[in-house]
Design a protein around this motif. Sequence first.
Motif, PDB file in Angstrom:
ATOM      1  N   THR A 134       0.836  -1.414  -0.001  1.00 25.71           N
ATOM      2  CA  THR A 134      -0.125   0.095  -0.027  1.00 25.71           C
ATOM      3  C   THR A 134       0.944   1.155  -0.132  1.00 25.71           C
ATOM      4  O   THR A 134       0.537   2.252  -0.651  1.00 25.71           O
ATOM      5  N   LEU A 135       1.684   1.244   0.949  1.00 24.00           N
ATOM      6  CA  LEU A 135       2.897   2.564   0.887  1.00 24.00           C
ATOM      7  C   LEU A 135       3.490   2.633  -0.463  1.00 24.00           C
ATOM      8  O   LEU A 135       3.662   4.034  -1.026  1.00 24.00           O
ATOM      9  N   ALA A 150      -2.938  10.200  -3.222  1.00 18.10           N
ATOM     10  CA  ALA A 150      -3.991   9.395  -4.134  1.00 18.10           C
ATOM     11  C   ALA A 150      -5.126   9.305  -3.472  1.00 18.10           C
ATOM     12  O   ALA A 150      -5.508   9.351  -2.159  1.00 18.10           O
ATOM     13  N   ALA A 151      -6.144   9.089  -4.302  1.00 20.35           N
ATOM     14  CA  ALA A 151      -7.622   8.677  -3.667  1.00 20.35           C
ATOM     15  C   ALA A 151      -7.740   7.205  -3.332  1.00 20.35           C
ATOM     16  O   ALA A 151      -6.907   6.601  -4.138  1.00 20.35           O
ATOM     17  N   PRO A 152      -8.315   7.221  -2.250  1.00 22.68           N
ATOM     18  CA  PRO A 152      -8.316   5.554  -2.140  1.00 22.68           C
ATOM     19  C   PRO A 152      -9.026   4.640  -3.013  1.00 22.68           C
ATOM     20  O   PRO A 152      -8.473   3.668  -3.214  1.00 22.68           O
ATOM     21  N   ASP A 158      -4.855   0.157  -8.246  1.00 22.14           N
ATOM     22  CA  ASP A 158      -3.659  -0.084  -8.358  1.00 22.14           C
ATOM     23  C   ASP A 158      -3.413  -1.596  -7.575  1.00 22.14           C
ATOM     24  O   ASP A 158      -2.794  -2.369  -8.086  1.00 22.14           O
ATOM     25  N   LEU A 159      -4.062  -1.779  -6.257  1.00 22.07           N
ATOM     26  CA  LEU A 159      -3.764  -2.883  -5.721  1.00 22.07           C
ATOM     27  C   LEU A 159      -4.749  -3.921  -5.858  1.00 22.07           C
ATOM     28  O   LEU A 159      -4.832  -5.315  -5.288  1.00 22.07           O
ATOM     29  N   SER A 173     -11.693  -2.948   1.694  1.00 24.89           N
ATOM     30  CA  SER A 173     -10.191  -3.565   2.021  1.00 24.89           C
ATOM     31  C   SER A 173      -9.325  -2.535   2.064  1.00 24.89           C
ATOM     32  O   SER A 173      -8.472  -2.563   2.805  1.00 24.89           O
ATOM     33  N   VAL A 174      -9.302  -1.591   1.157  1.00 27.62           N
ATOM     34  CA  VAL A 174      -8.415  -0.476   1.115  1.00 27.62           C
ATOM     35  C   VAL A 174      -8.589   0.392   2.433  1.00 27.62           C
ATOM     36  O   VAL A 174      -7.634   0.885   2.965  1.00 27.62           O
ATOM     37  N   ALA A 175      -9.847   0.640   2.690  1.00 31.48           N
ATOM     38  CA  ALA A 175     -10.211   1.542   3.806  1.00 31.48           C
ATOM     39  C   ALA A 175      -9.608   0.919   5.110  1.00 31.48           C
ATOM     40  O   ALA A 175      -9.098   1.600   5.979  1.00 31.48           O
TER      41      ALA A 175
END
Length: 184
Positions: free
Chosen positions: A71-72, A82-84, A90-91, A97-99
């Motif tokens: 993530t980093l 970046a926006a979430p 990207d991930l 999950s990103v939150a």
Amino acid sequence: MAPIGEPTGTPRADAPDWTDGHVARWQAVLPELDPVVEGAVTRMKKLSVHLRRVREQSLLDFGLERHEFDTLHRLAGRGGTAAPSDLAQDLDLAPASVAGRLDALEKRGFVRRTPAAADRHRVVVELTRAGRATWLGARDVLGHEEYRLLGVLSPEERATLNDLLRRVMAAAESGTGTLDPWHG
């Protein structure tokens, strides 16, 4: 990263390695085995495992989980903001999950979320100074090992190796073999 200087203690080009013994053992069992193909594939596998171990140790040394580093890394790759939703793309993850990842990274002081200037309902994720330092530290450990390994080659040899591996990867990605194309 800094350019590579001339390495000290460079192994001779004809110095045997573990793989030479591996190939010799298998040639006795499978006389039709191409020693060059077996040697190249085995060396690529062993190098991949070695670099994975270095990366895992570096993450341990910096107190990072693999998903935190990823993530980093993606955030740094977008210039540190970046926006979430961009990070989720990207991930290749669901936004929820990103939150969760961002919550944990924010608690550790590695990222901060602020309202977007143009739209106060949107959020911008920023890499903090501590997050950048931690990401760089973990990344640099692996980078130094990569330079150490490839430092036994001249710049021209590194360029040739890169070109040859690009051709091999293009064949792997083309999907002309028995499996679907490799994507990652």
